[in-house]
Design a protein around this motif. Structure first.
Motif, PDB file in Angstrom:
ATOM      1  N   ASN A 260       0.839  -1.197   0.000  1.00 37.41           N
ATOM      2  CA  ASN A 260       0.000   0.000   0.000  1.00 37.41           C
ATOM      3  C   ASN A 260       0.877   1.251   0.000  1.00 37.41           C
TER       4      ASN A 260
ATOM      5  N   THR B 265       0.096   4.261  -0.868  1.00 41.40           N
ATOM      6  CA  THR B 265      -0.589   5.437  -0.328  1.00 41.40           C
ATOM      7  C   THR B 265      -0.282   5.576   1.159  1.00 41.40           C
TER       8      THR B 265
ATOM      9  N   VAL C 289      -4.226  -2.225  -3.880  1.00 45.11           N
ATOM     10  CA  VAL C 289      -4.989  -1.163  -3.216  1.00 45.11           C
ATOM     11  C   VAL C 289      -6.476  -1.445  -3.356  1.00 45.11           C
TER      12      VAL C 289
ATOM     13  N   THR D 173      -8.816   1.212  -2.182  1.00 46.24           N
ATOM     14  CA  THR D 173      -9.538   2.475  -2.005  1.00 46.24           C
ATOM     15  C   THR D 173     -10.477   2.730  -3.178  1.00 46.24           C
TER      16      THR D 173
END
Length: 240
Positions: free
Chosen positions: A39, A41, A155, A157
């Motif tokens: 991840n 982010t 990811v 999101t």
């Protein structure tokens, strides 16, 4: 002999790699100085707060892991450069097999390192996290090229956004349990398994991640790879 359902197998393979991401992210954050290995982010957020000096958050680990992930994605992208993103999800070629096999080999090597070395210093933790991040970058690029819808493997999101803002809004059949929900659930279960296994020994979740990747490689190579039909040569055609 019944032919395998290639799109469903491709989907299952990407779900398995998503589980792998959850496992190694748990290893990275809990066992390697709070560094996300899949991840990115999260790493960027941690890096920003770390630079600000908040809560003694690490800076070196997230920064180097970002570089490793980028390098892995670049290498995979270079190997697959003539394959456009968005090509049919059911296709698999030898390059995909090789790239994921290299990733599995790296995870297996790190498993051995974890067995041999009981304690890791900060710098060794960064090295291991960066190596895993490079594998995840490579994996993410392969997943992008295979283009299984809603399956980036690293990811969720955007997947959660699509699930809530598109699937649930439409209220279509299967709105609760579908591939988007599966991706979110599987990365959660991977993190859960990684955190639990890490309490026993770091080598165990790393070994599980390596084994999961190997299963995907074998499945993809045997059941999803495009078979080239051998063309008869000119002499054979004339003789017939």
């Amino acid at each position: 002999m019944r032919q395998p359902d290639r799109p469903q197998l491709a989907l299952a393979s990407m779900i398995a790699l998503t589980f792998v991401t959850g496992v190694v992210d748990a290893v990275g954050f809990l066992g390697l100085d709070r560094v996300f290995t899949g991840n990115m982010t999260g790493n960027i957020v941690i890096l920003g707060m770390g630079v600000a000096g908040a809560d003694e958050l690490p800076v070196l680990g997230p920064a180097v892991a970002l570089a490793g992930f980028t390098a892995g994605a670049f290498a995979a992208g270079w190997v697959l450069r003539d394959r456009p993103a968005g090509s049919p999800a059911s296709t698999w070629d030898l390059r995909v097999t090789v790239l994921l096999s290299v990733g599995a080999a790296v995870l297996l090597a790190l498993t051995v390192v974890a067995v041999v070395m009981e304690n890791f210093g900060t710098h060794m933790q960064v090295v291991i996290a960066t190596a895993i991040a490079a594998v995840m970058g490579q994996q993410a690029m392969v997943a992008r090229k295979l283009a299984v819808k809603d399956m980036t493997t690293v990811v969720v999101t955007s997947t959660l956004t699509s699930l809530a803002g598109e699937t649930w809004v439409r209220g279509t059949s299967g709105a609760i349990v579908n591939r988007r929900f599966s991706a979110i659930l599987v990365i959660f279960l991977g993190a859960l398994a990684g955190a639990a296994l890490l309490q026993i020994h770091m080598a165990i979740p790393l070994g599980v991640a390596a084994a999961g990747t190997v299963v995907v490689v074998i499945t993809g190579h045997l059941l999803l790879r495009e078979k080239r039909v051998r063309r008869p040569d000119f002499a054979e055609t004339n003789r017939s």
